[in-house]
Scaffold this motif. Sequence first.
Motif, PDB file in Angstrom:
ATOM      1  N   ASN A  25      -9.101   0.816  -3.330  1.00  0.00           N
ATOM      2  CA  ASN A  25     -10.220  -0.027  -2.825  1.00  0.00           C
ATOM      3  C   ASN A  25     -10.203  -1.522  -3.333  1.00  0.00           C
ATOM      4  OD1 ASN A  25     -11.599   2.147  -2.159  1.00  0.00           O
ATOM      5  ND2 ASN A  25     -12.203   2.893  -3.839  1.00  0.00           N
ATOM      6  N   LEU A  26      -9.169  -1.845  -3.869  1.00  0.00           N
ATOM      7  CA  LEU A  26      -8.968  -3.576  -4.187  1.00  0.00           C
ATOM      8  C   LEU A  26      -8.431  -4.273  -2.750  1.00  0.00           C
ATOM      9  CD1 LEU A  26      -6.676  -3.367  -7.330  1.00  0.00           C
ATOM     10  CD2 LEU A  26      -8.992  -3.724  -7.245  1.00  0.00           C
ATOM     11  N   SER A  27      -9.028  -5.427  -2.736  1.00  0.00           N
ATOM     12  CA  SER A  27      -8.610  -6.431  -1.687  1.00  0.00           C
ATOM     13  C   SER A  27      -6.933  -6.370  -1.644  1.00  0.00           C
ATOM     14  CB  SER A  27      -9.153  -7.660  -1.876  1.00  0.00           C
ATOM     15  OG  SER A  27      -8.667  -8.246  -2.952  1.00  0.00           O
ATOM     16  N   GLY A  28      -6.435  -6.906  -0.558  1.00  0.00           N
ATOM     17  CA  GLY A  28      -4.841  -6.967  -0.558  1.00  0.00           C
ATOM     18  C   GLY A  28      -4.594  -8.018  -1.664  1.00  0.00           C
ATOM     19  N   GLY A  29      -5.024  -8.999  -1.741  1.00  0.00           N
ATOM     20  CA  GLY A  29      -4.433 -10.067  -2.724  1.00  0.00           C
ATOM     21  C   GLY A  29      -4.458  -9.504  -4.224  1.00  0.00           C
ATOM     22  N   ASN A  30      -5.647  -8.818  -4.501  1.00  0.00           N
ATOM     23  CA  ASN A  30      -5.650  -8.087  -5.740  1.00  0.00           C
ATOM     24  C   ASN A  30      -4.957  -6.712  -5.924  1.00  0.00           C
ATOM     25  OD1 ASN A  30      -7.979  -9.683  -7.502  1.00  0.00           O
ATOM     26  ND2 ASN A  30      -9.029  -9.517  -5.564  1.00  0.00           N
ATOM     27  N   GLN A  31      -4.697  -6.151  -4.981  1.00  0.00           N
ATOM     28  CA  GLN A  31      -3.656  -5.285  -4.961  1.00  0.00           C
ATOM     29  C   GLN A  31      -2.110  -5.527  -5.362  1.00  0.00           C
ATOM     30  OE1 GLN A  31      -3.669  -3.121  -1.137  1.00  0.00           O
ATOM     31  NE2 GLN A  31      -5.217  -1.673  -1.792  1.00  0.00           N
ATOM     32  N   GLN A  32      -1.840  -6.865  -4.377  1.00  0.00           N
ATOM     33  CA  GLN A  32      -0.656  -7.562  -4.845  1.00  0.00           C
ATOM     34  C   GLN A  32      -0.343  -8.022  -6.394  1.00  0.00           C
ATOM     35  OE1 GLN A  32       1.809  -7.263  -3.379  1.00  0.00           O
ATOM     36  NE2 GLN A  32       2.797  -9.211  -2.661  1.00  0.00           N
ATOM     37  N   LYS A  33      -1.505  -8.615  -6.731  1.00  0.00           N
ATOM     38  CA  LYS A  33      -1.497  -9.018  -8.139  1.00  0.00           C
ATOM     39  C   LYS A  33      -1.134  -7.720  -9.087  1.00  0.00           C
ATOM     40  CE  LYS A  33      -5.153 -12.677  -7.745  1.00  0.00           C
ATOM     41  NZ  LYS A  33      -6.061 -13.169  -7.828  1.00  0.00           N
ATOM     42  N   VAL A  34      -1.640  -6.832  -8.858  1.00  0.00           N
ATOM     43  CA  VAL A  34      -1.417  -5.536  -9.770  1.00  0.00           C
ATOM     44  C   VAL A  34       0.089  -5.433  -9.570  1.00  0.00           C
ATOM     45  CG1 VAL A  34      -1.754  -3.106  -9.996  1.00  0.00           C
ATOM     46  CG2 VAL A  34      -3.813  -4.419  -9.739  1.00  0.00           C
ATOM     47  N   VAL A  35       0.588  -5.342  -8.372  1.00  0.00           N
ATOM     48  CA  VAL A  35       2.035  -4.943  -8.085  1.00  0.00           C
ATOM     49  C   VAL A  35       3.046  -5.827  -9.079  1.00  0.00           C
ATOM     50  CG1 VAL A  35       3.899  -4.553  -6.582  1.00  0.00           C
ATOM     51  CG2 VAL A  35       1.452  -3.704  -6.044  1.00  0.00           C
ATOM     52  N   ILE A  36       2.404  -7.057  -8.829  1.00  0.00           N
ATOM     53  CA  ILE A  36       3.367  -8.267  -9.639  1.00  0.00           C
ATOM     54  C   ILE A  36       3.354  -8.062 -10.840  1.00  0.00           C
ATOM     55  CG2 ILE A  36       3.456 -10.647 -10.045  1.00  0.00           C
ATOM     56  CD1 ILE A  36       2.852 -11.014  -6.995  1.00  0.00           C
ATOM     57  N   ALA A  37       2.067  -7.718 -11.379  1.00  0.00           N
ATOM     58  CA  ALA A  37       1.908  -7.761 -12.922  1.00  0.00           C
ATOM     59  C   ALA A  37       2.811  -6.644 -13.627  1.00  0.00           C
ATOM     60  CB  ALA A  37       0.330  -7.520 -13.206  1.00  0.00           C
ATOM     61  N   LYS A  38       2.529  -5.344 -12.773  1.00  0.00           N
ATOM     62  CA  LYS A  38       3.218  -4.243 -13.424  1.00  0.00           C
ATOM     63  C   LYS A  38       4.720  -4.277 -13.570  1.00  0.00           C
ATOM     64  CE  LYS A  38       4.027  -1.377  -9.444  1.00  0.00           C
ATOM     65  NZ  LYS A  38       3.613   0.128  -8.958  1.00  0.00           N
ATOM     66  N   ARG A  79       0.812  -1.238   0.037  1.00  0.00           N
ATOM     67  CA  ARG A  79       0.116  -0.063  -0.122  1.00  0.00           C
ATOM     68  C   ARG A  79       0.779   1.436   0.015  1.00  0.00           C
ATOM     69  NH1 ARG A  79      -5.506  -0.200   1.025  1.00  0.00           N
ATOM     70  NH2 ARG A  79      -5.454   1.829   1.897  1.00  0.00           N
ATOM     71  N   ARG A  80       1.947   1.187   0.779  1.00  0.00           N
ATOM     72  CA  ARG A  80       2.708   2.414   0.964  1.00  0.00           C
ATOM     73  C   ARG A  80       3.909   2.505  -0.146  1.00  0.00           C
ATOM     74  NH1 ARG A  80       1.850   1.153   6.478  1.00  0.00           N
ATOM     75  NH2 ARG A  80       0.722   2.956   7.509  1.00  0.00           N
ATOM     76  N   GLU A  81       4.309   1.290  -0.643  1.00  0.00           N
ATOM     77  CA  GLU A  81       5.535   1.270  -1.546  1.00  0.00           C
ATOM     78  C   GLU A  81       5.261   0.619  -2.918  1.00  0.00           C
ATOM     79  OE1 GLU A  81       8.266  -0.737   0.745  1.00  0.00           O
ATOM     80  OE2 GLU A  81       8.839   1.318   2.104  1.00  0.00           O
ATOM     81  N   GLY A  82       4.162  -0.283  -3.126  1.00  0.00           N
ATOM     82  CA  GLY A  82       3.933  -0.906  -3.934  1.00  0.00           C
ATOM     83  C   GLY A  82       2.946  -0.316  -5.264  1.00  0.00           C
ATOM     84  N   GLY A  83       2.043   0.346  -4.565  1.00  0.00           N
ATOM     85  CA  GLY A  83       1.210   1.027  -5.483  1.00  0.00           C
ATOM     86  C   GLY A  83       0.883   2.552  -5.312  1.00  0.00           C
ATOM     87  N   VAL A  84       0.318   3.204  -6.151  1.00  0.00           N
ATOM     88  CA  VAL A  84      -0.235   4.671  -5.839  1.00  0.00           C
ATOM     89  C   VAL A  84      -1.862   4.607  -5.499  1.00  0.00           C
ATOM     90  CG1 VAL A  84      -0.399   6.965  -6.755  1.00  0.00           C
ATOM     91  CG2 VAL A  84       1.477   5.518  -7.412  1.00  0.00           C
ATOM     92  N   LEU A  85      -2.239   4.645  -4.232  1.00  0.00           N
ATOM     93  CA  LEU A  85      -3.583   4.565  -3.622  1.00  0.00           C
ATOM     94  C   LEU A  85      -4.505   5.204  -4.679  1.00  0.00           C
ATOM     95  CD1 LEU A  85      -2.756   4.313   0.156  1.00  0.00           C
ATOM     96  CD2 LEU A  85      -3.049   2.471  -1.206  1.00  0.00           C
ATOM     97  N   GLU A  86      -4.258   6.347  -4.807  1.00  0.00           N
ATOM     98  CA  GLU A  86      -5.322   7.098  -5.421  1.00  0.00           C
ATOM     99  C   GLU A  86      -5.401   7.060  -6.840  1.00  0.00           C
ATOM    100  OE1 GLU A  86      -7.231   8.739  -3.457  1.00  0.00           O
ATOM    101  OE2 GLU A  86      -5.914   8.080  -1.585  1.00  0.00           O
ATOM    102  N   MET A  87      -4.183   6.470  -7.481  1.00  0.00           N
ATOM    103  CA  MET A  87      -4.565   5.904  -8.907  1.00  0.00           C
ATOM    104  C   MET A  87      -5.322   4.672  -9.035  1.00  0.00           C
ATOM    105  SD  MET A  87      -0.679   6.508 -10.882  1.00  0.00           S
ATOM    106  CE  MET A  87      -0.020   8.328 -10.937  1.00  0.00           C
ATOM    107  N   ASP A  88      -5.949   4.702 -10.242  1.00  0.00           N
ATOM    108  CA  ASP A  88      -6.699   3.590 -10.685  1.00  0.00           C
ATOM    109  C   ASP A  88      -5.863   2.638 -11.407  1.00  0.00           C
ATOM    110  OD1 ASP A  88      -5.852   4.073 -13.536  1.00  0.00           O
ATOM    111  OD2 ASP A  88      -7.836   5.116 -13.718  1.00  0.00           O
TER     112      ASP A  88
END
Length: 523
Positions: A411-424, A354-363
Amino acid sequence: MTGTTAATGSTVLAVRELSKTFPGQRALDRVGLELRAGEVHALLGENGCGKSTLIKCLAGFYQPDAGAAIEIDGRPLAVPHTTTAAAEHGLVFVHQDLGLIPSLSVAENFAVSRRYGTRALGRIDWSAVRAAAARELTALGHPELSVDTAVGRLPVASQTIVAIARALAGAERGARVLVLDEPTAALPEAEAERLFAAVRQVTAQGVAVLYVSHKLEEILRIADRATVLRDGRRVDTVQVPGLGVEDLVRLIVGRGVASVRREHAVPRLAGERLLDVQHLTGRRLRDISFQVRRGEIVGIAGMLGSGRSELARLLFGAQSPAGGEIRMRGTRVALGSPRDAVRQRIALIPEDRRREGGVLEMDVAKNLTLPSIRRFWRRARLAAAAERSTVSRLIDDYHVSPASPTRSFKNLSGGNQQKVVIAKWLDTKPDLLIFDEPVQGVDVGARAEIFRLVHEAAAGGAGVLLISSETDEMLQLADRVLILRGGRLIQEVDPATTTAHEVTHLMHFDAEHDLGSEQELPR
């Protein structure tokens, strides 16, 4: 701690017909839940199943749909209600981020939530503040914690205990239900035992504990009953004693989940040497040397504070080394910033998504293309169609749910946030992938999927550094495991001939013996 109290305890919390609808999504669908005095009741389900939404409805952060009913000790709690009303009825919460202020002392953190007691002329009564905090910690079975210590200097397990004690102290009429949301997500197994002892102390006082965790082994150890959610609906409520991990997996996902294993018989040194670290030193780390080859998964095992996350930051250019050198493909590199690391085709999936993997306010779309945005510029203009196509492919390939590119990352669940971070990051085709606690706070289905991605990255020729508290899975995946303790690499072990218990013992070995027990690592 399973068993007797829960069987005879009266109903403390009753939830009926609880639904919650967001635009375009029904997150909860007529969920019912019942907690008994003195029991640990696990709330289980895959990421996105509705667990967090249910907790936020109980806490008063979300307003449920019409028709829901909530009772505490038979007394109705108004729906909707405020967070203050929840606390007045004895509902207390410890969220995953704990909500503590690291720079303040333990006593000050207690006082912030309860207001500072004052003497004449409005002066703070510091002796009373410290005494009150000490009483609460002693009641929870931890009188050894100093109330004058800054919270940020405490181990994470101790911070969690402070958060629980503070939450219990904040219930004006006495706590009746304690909700723990992923309390051991960042804790190695040995440190989690201290938390379990605190939970037992709470239930012994007749408080019901609603316990949310993706670590199924600890659910089997600590829970009396479990309620399983799937797609926003309650699947079942079951007695936990007598169940096994596979039973819980089938309840959660509706099927078994195959584990990912590597064939350790494959020659480890088949690939070229990719990363060569020599005598690397940081704030915590001292004289670290090791190598990673293409196609190889190297595990890093260590307790919190051992320097494992600092190693990831040093290799990604997020922290400057105090000494030593890093070579990529045989050439010495200066990694003064993450940008330098990306140019060297190094990617980091960080511990704190949440703090380092993605930008919270971005889609989701912007998060997915952020590291590779230059690919989509054509003659000083963004090629929007090409970007949309890439985003759609990544959402499909990595099973991001909901499959909406415009949904906010936060607004994604933790697991789906992680999938986004890994995918990018995988979409940048890195040579070296650093995974720091990749399945922390991730459900059983997503865990298997993430570990499969780790395996596939190595199979595709990348070198992988896997930093994880999940010792069993690390031993299944890694070609070799390096033990980090007290800022030093003290031993390399072969996963094919080493047990998780042996790794844990090495991680905890008395630090005063470190220098005498170090073994020379292969060069």
